[in-house]
Scaffold this active site. Structure first.
Site, PDB file in Angstrom:
ATOM      1  N   SER A 606       0.824  -1.195   0.000  1.00  0.00           N
ATOM      2  CA  SER A 606       0.000   0.000   0.000  1.00  0.00           C
ATOM      3  C   SER A 606       0.869   1.260   0.000  1.00  0.00           C
ATOM      4  O   SER A 606       1.646   1.478  -0.924  1.00  0.00           O
ATOM      5  CB  SER A 606      -0.967  -0.035   1.195  1.00  0.00           C
ATOM      6  OG  SER A 606      -1.971   0.944   1.072  1.00  0.00           O
ATOM      7  N   ASP A 682      -9.115  -4.028  -6.223  1.00  0.00           N
ATOM      8  CA  ASP A 682      -8.685  -3.255  -5.053  1.00  0.00           C
ATOM      9  C   ASP A 682      -9.741  -2.218  -4.702  1.00  0.00           C
ATOM     10  O   ASP A 682     -10.120  -1.396  -5.532  1.00  0.00           O
ATOM     11  CB  ASP A 682      -7.347  -2.574  -5.359  1.00  0.00           C
ATOM     12  CG  ASP A 682      -6.668  -2.030  -4.108  1.00  0.00           C
ATOM     13  OD1 ASP A 682      -7.378  -1.593  -3.193  1.00  0.00           O
ATOM     14  OD2 ASP A 682      -5.426  -2.029  -4.069  1.00  0.00           O
ATOM     15  N   HIS A 716      -7.620  -5.157  -1.694  1.00  0.00           N
ATOM     16  CA  HIS A 716      -6.382  -4.502  -1.290  1.00  0.00           C
ATOM     17  C   HIS A 716      -5.443  -5.481  -0.583  1.00  0.00           C
ATOM     18  O   HIS A 716      -4.230  -5.433  -0.753  1.00  0.00           O
ATOM     19  CB  HIS A 716      -6.707  -3.327  -0.370  1.00  0.00           C
ATOM     20  CG  HIS A 716      -5.545  -2.411  -0.136  1.00  0.00           C
ATOM     21  ND1 HIS A 716      -4.872  -1.788  -1.151  1.00  0.00           N
ATOM     22  CD2 HIS A 716      -4.937  -2.015   1.017  1.00  0.00           C
ATOM     23  CE1 HIS A 716      -3.897  -1.038  -0.652  1.00  0.00           C
ATOM     24  NE2 HIS A 716      -3.914  -1.163   0.654  1.00  0.00           N
TER      25      HIS A 716
END
Length: 796
Positions: A606, A682, A716
């Protein structure tokens, strides 16, 4: 979705030990269990089950209930046609024999089909010239009818005796919250008009009050669509928010309302007002003002009419305050209990411990001593210190603010923490000699176990004996290391070394640095130590620590503070500070002789992936390769701020910062191998899959050595067994090929000590190990064969 495969129930014996296990029985073979919930009296458990049905390729959720004493489980609904709808909320106990359940409407047919020919164009308009700035949200609504189809529930009251009653009309119900006295239920739902530019949490929201038997009482609020919440930190939705029941009252509501229109940039006093009101007020009875706040409201811990704690904070200044109020006494003025910086972990006084009431709500526990009329609270804190976290319990005199430490974690070998207060069998104040707490205990190599500790003799009784989740790494070496970057900011990291590793005998290892940056307002706060050197090494499914089995050195969580003191914006010096932190970390592991200077890889997820791409662009002399998972690389694609609260300015207000922070703009400078991994779906704001697609194309267009892996159906984070195993394979292949086997040289600057001498590098190069990383063939085979398993830290 993860799941359990069975449930075991142990009684807690009077001496603090666990009694024999009762296994929940009567479940179908191959069952997958979720949403386990106790009844308030502790006599029943409810949970959802799913199992593959012969006549269907899909598995719907059913609600089951188990008798705690016998362990026998059965379906809650006698009808086989009633299924749980868990898109939002699922079910709650209304009382000890009745549940309110979100079910799939019996009238629901097949999903709406997308027409072959569109009915018309999709149109969005701003002809009123309204200023609407929103973050770059992903995974937004695309088909309103399909959303309604799956999210709509029929509420059903179901009793343990088999009685079933539909209540209300089908709607998109999002939360169900019974009052402590079990007479009322707060029912929240969302409705049209929906939005295609903000998440469903900002859709029009309606909160109604019902009786416990399902009859409508009154509407509390119907908030309009909130597309225009400003992007500034601490901006909120206008209208009633955080609407809840008072935990210490039978059926009293409280909520907050902003006085700045929800815009944090508006200067106003007070900024928030907290109101309270009975569930059914008398005719003409207006909500009562409970407290006014100049910062943003952050919640309330209730005790009784004489005591409650109100929290407020402001992100921009990191200020956080705790107020003491007397809800039942208007003549008692509120006073500040704590006023501090949220960044200053050394000054954190801890949080008040709560006790469970007979109604199932949680209120602040009051303690008393023999022959002492003072009122004490129990503060449970992390105990951050320069030597690491040392959790504690303090007795706080609420009137004088004096403290007495009554318990503290072992600081030499173990890390202990307080999990819960168990002294809740009786109502009222708890005598100090009757105090009983649930604690956890672990060490660098011993996994978490749970204990019950009882006063006054502080007798300790172990109640769990979990096996080590990864015995192959039971003797791994762990050390919290400290070092400085060139501007004097103190940094920390956790260094892990393989079992049996000896730097003098085995020489330097390939090293994987796994990091994530943080933002701070002061150098002092950035330099504070967080975490404990004695915590057990929890290894997740895709953890960097897995590569200890490949004889890697792992530098986990090295501090990468981005500091903006005073009016300075931290991100204006993002790259400079990022590189300085990385240089300090690399120099430290080389100085220690545990990392080969030519074989140091860097990885992150991330915002950490964004960091890794920047390091390969701006500090290529430090690392041999990089691994970036689910990142965002082009900040012009997130023009209205990014990374939660880290950037409030828009692209047009801080163009240079957005461009300079974007590794996409420096793709031509990335020459070291980089592996990009991203979930195909995501849903995290800003990290849309296109970020990795575009970055890969930019890298490839400049001839960079790169690889892009898109995981089907993943968000994610990654969940499917196939995805996790593939991520491990891709990562291991990348590290073996571009780190272990790397023979390229690094900058002569790296490895020099502060006196400018480079002897350490020379010595390390003379001790370079073979491609295997030195020994440990059995551990390496575990990963190759798929026999190596992992488990997150045990949770009760």
């Amino acid at each position: 979705m993860s799941f359990y495969t069975g449930i075991g129930i142990h009684p807690l014996m009077p001496d603090g030990s666990l009694g024999p296990e009762t296994e929940v029985s009567g479940l179908p073979d191959g069952v997958k269990i979720n949403f386990v919930t106790w009844s308030n009296d502790g006599k029943h458990l409810t949970f959802s089950v799913r199992f593959e049905e012969e006549e269907s390729s899909s598995s719907k959720l059913r609600v089951w209930v188990a008798d705690v004493e016998t362990g026998m489980a059965r379906p809650l609904f006698q009808s086989p046609d009633i299924y749980l709808n868990a898109v939002f909320d699922n079910y709650v106990w209304v009382d000890n024999s009745t549940l309110l359940v979100c079910t799939i409407p019996l009238s629901r047919g097949d999903p709406p089909k997308k027409p072959l020919v569109p009915s018309g164009p999709k149109i969005q308009s701003n002809e009123q010239k309204t200023i609407v700035q929103v973050r770059t949200f992903q995974d937004l609504l695309k088909d309103e009818d399909l959303f309604d189809y799956y999210a709509t529930s029929q509420l059903v009251l179901a009793s343990l005796d088999g009685t079933v009653k539909e209540v209300g009309s089908p709607a998109v119900y999002t939360s169900l919250d019974p009052s402590p006295d079990e007479k009322y239920i707060l029912i929240s739902s969302i409705h049209r008009p929906y939005s295609f530019i903000v998440p469903c949490g900002r859709f029009p929201k309606k909160v109604d009050l019902w009786t416990a038997d399902g009859n409508f009482v009154r509407e509390l609020c119907d908030l309009p669509l909130a597309e225009d919440i400003p992007i500034a930190s601490n901006s909120v939705r206008s209208g009633m928010r955080s609407l809840n029941w008072r935990a210490d009252k039978p059926s009293t509501l409280y909520w907050a309302e902003t006085q700045d229109g929800g815009d944090a940039k508006v200067e106003v006093s007070p900024r928030d007002i907290v109101y309270t009101q009975p569930a059914e007020p008398q005719e003409g009875e207006e909500p009562e003002i409970l407290h006014k706040l100049d910062l943003r409201y952050g919640g309330i811990s209730w005790c009784d009419d004489s005591l409650a704690l109100v929290y407020e904070s402001w992100y921009k200044t990191r200020r956080t305050r705790t107020w003491v109020i007397s809800p039942g006494s208007k003549d008692v003025s509120p006073r500040i209990l704590f006023d501090r910086s949220s960044e200053d972990v050394y000054s954190d006084p801890g949080s008040p411990m709560l006790r469970r009431t007979s109604t199932g709500s949680y209120v602040i526990a009051k303690l008393r001593k023999e022959n002492d009329n003072a009122t004490y609270l129990l503060l449970n804190g992390n105990g951050a210190t320069p030597e690491g976290d040392i959790p504690f319990l303090d007795l706080l005199d609420i009137n004088t603010s004096s403290k007495e430490r009554i318990w503290e974690s072992d600081k030499e070998k173990y890390y202990e923490s307080v999990v819960a207060l168990l002294s809740d069998q009786k109502e009222g104040d708890i005598h100090i000699n009757d105090l009983k707490i649930l604690t956890s205990k672990e060490s660098k190599t011993e996994n978490t176990q749970y204990y019950i500790q009882s006063w006054p003799d502080k007798k300790l009784c172990q109640i769990t004996n979990f096996r080590h989740p990864y015995p192959q790494l039971a003797s791994l070496q762990k050390e919290m290391i400290r070092y400085e970057r060139k501007d004097g900011v103190r940094l920390t990291a956790t260094l892990y070394l393989p079992p049996g590793y000896d730097p003098l005998k085995d020489g330097p290892l390939p090293c994987l640095v796994w990091s994530y940056p943080g933002e701070f307002k002061s150098k002092d706060a950035a330099g504070q130590v967080r975490g404990s050197p004695n915590e057990f090494a929890g290894i997740g499914p895709t953890s960097a620590l897995l590569w200890l089995a490949r004889r890697f050195a792992i530098l986990s969580g090295p501090s990468s503070p981005i500091i903006g003191e005073g009016d300075e914006e931290a991100n204006d010096r993002y790259v400079e500070q990022l590189v300085a932190s990385a240089e300090a970390a690399v120099e430290e592991v080389i100085r220690r002789g545990v990392a080969h200077p030519n074989k140091i890889a860097v990885g992150g997820h991330s915002y950490g992936a964004f960091m890794i791409a920047n390091l390969l662009a701006h500090a290529p002399h430090l690392f041999c390769c990089g691994i970036a998972r689910s990142g965002a690389y082009n900040r012009t694609l997130t023009p209205f701020g990014f990374q939660a609260q880290n950037e409030d300015r828009t692209l047009w207000e801080a163009t240079n910062t957005y461009v300079e922070m974007s590794p996409f703009m420096s793709a031509n400078r990335i020459k070291k191998p980089i592996l990009l991994i991203h979930g195909e779906e995501d849903n995290n704001p800003g990290t849309l899959t296109m970020q990795s697609d575009r970055f890969f194309n930019a890298l490839k267009g400049h001839g960079a050595l790169c690889r892009l892996v898109i995981l089907p159906f993943e968000s994610h984070g990654y969940s499917a067994r196939e995805s996790i195993m593939h991520v491990l394979w891709e990562t291991d292949r990348w590290l073996q090929k571009h780190c272990v086997s790397n023979t390229s040289e690094v900058s002569a600057d790296i490895g020099k000590n502060k006196d400018g001498e480079g002897k350490e590098v020379t010595d390390i190069e003379n001790k370079a190990v073979a491609a295997s990383g030195g020994g440990g063939a059995e551990l390496a085979d575990d990963i190759e064969s798929g026999q190596f398993y992992s488990k997150t830290r045990s949770l009760m």
